[in-house]
Design an enzyme around this catalytic site. Sequence first.
Site, PDB file in Angstrom:
ATOM      1  CE1 TYR A   1      -3.386  -2.842  -0.175  1.00  0.00           C
ATOM      2  CE2 TYR A   1      -3.812  -2.551   2.053  1.00  0.00           C
ATOM      3  CZ  TYR A   1      -4.274  -3.068   0.889  1.00  0.00           C
ATOM      4  OH  TYR A   1      -4.948  -3.671   1.421  1.00  0.00           O
TER       5      TYR A   1
ATOM      6  CB  SER B   1     -13.890  -3.106  -2.331  1.00  0.00           C
ATOM      7  OG  SER B   1     -15.000  -1.778  -3.220  1.00  0.00           O
ATOM      8  N   PRO B   2     -16.542  -2.812   0.600  1.00  0.00           N
ATOM      9  CG  PRO B   2     -16.707  -1.984   2.787  1.00  0.00           C
ATOM     10  CD  PRO B   2     -15.427  -2.089   1.741  1.00  0.00           C
TER      11      PRO B   2
ATOM     12  N   GLY C   1     -17.929   3.653  -3.267  1.00  0.00           N
ATOM     13  CA  GLY C   1     -19.117   5.443  -2.646  1.00  0.00           C
ATOM     14  C   GLY C   1     -20.171   4.899  -3.741  1.00  0.00           C
TER      15      GLY C   1
ATOM     16  CB  THR D   1     -22.478   6.350   0.100  1.00  0.00           C
ATOM     17  OG1 THR D   1     -21.359   6.381  -0.791  1.00  0.00           O
ATOM     18  CG2 THR D   1     -23.550   5.283   0.711  1.00  0.00           C
TER      19      THR D   1
END
Length: 325
Positions: A61, A230-231, A235, A238
């Site tokens: 990351y 990535s739950p 976006g 939302t």
Amino acid sequence: MKIMPLQQRGISDSRIIYGCMGLGGGWNRDPITKEHVRLAESCIDAALASGMTMFDHADIYAFGKAESVFGQVLHATPGLREQMVIQSKCGIRFPDQSGGQRFDFSKDYILKSVDGILGRLGIDYLDTLLLHRPDALMEPDEIGEAFTTLQTQGKVRHFGVSNMNVGQMKFIQQALDMPLVINQLELNLSHLHWLEEGIHVNQDAGLHVHFGEGLLEHCQMETIQIQSWSPLSRGLFTSSLTGSEPDNIRETALLIQKLAEENETTPESIVLAWLMRHPAKIQPVIGTANPSRIRACADGARQADLMTREQWYALFIASRGNPLP
């Protein structure tokens, strides 16, 4: 309240994980700045204040900077480490002088990766280590030797995998002296193969579904924690609607907004609640670097305990865009 597999094993009771992929200033080789450290502090504070005590990393990351900036925050706040369960992943290698992008589950590389992770984080041990993606050349006995060494040395307490199917997990497990306790997968309202695999048993439509037969059931039977990366579908449901979205996305977003208003909560919490309502006791890994959005997720666990079967199926059907068979 649903008891998660990690809670049953005494590892963590954090219903939601804070994913640290967005920390460290981006996927580049630029140095970490004071602003990057301040943002990491704000995100960590928001996560802890929202009841998220488990933190997810990977050695790749931001090319290691996500772990490094996190380590700087830990160093500046004595005692903070003891409030956390820290998880990282290894096994993905970017192009270097030895070759192109590849996966590497060799013993030497796993051991070297963990030393790098601990060094960047500035800690003595990881609570959990995951193998990031399946290595086509993996040899379970070699993985087992690496895991045993790391556990004996006190560098890693528990082990798991990411993005693996049942056969791969069993293949590795038969060579281990310790259980695999986690499988991290992409599960969300816009990536529905994990549900369609079961819904379309004995249906022609099932020929086009690719997730992993029996994976959810296997993990539940073996007390393996399923984590969702990535739950929030980045976006998708939302964010403000533009009018150009497909019908199923728009209808799902509107239903989420309606449920959020009725339950006096946030749309993010409804999206997470839908995942967490599943009997697999899924543990979402939220990856935002926006403290306000982290706080918007805080009510997800409570909403999961309140969500009805009818509400859950209404969201599922809206997102898939077709009635159930």
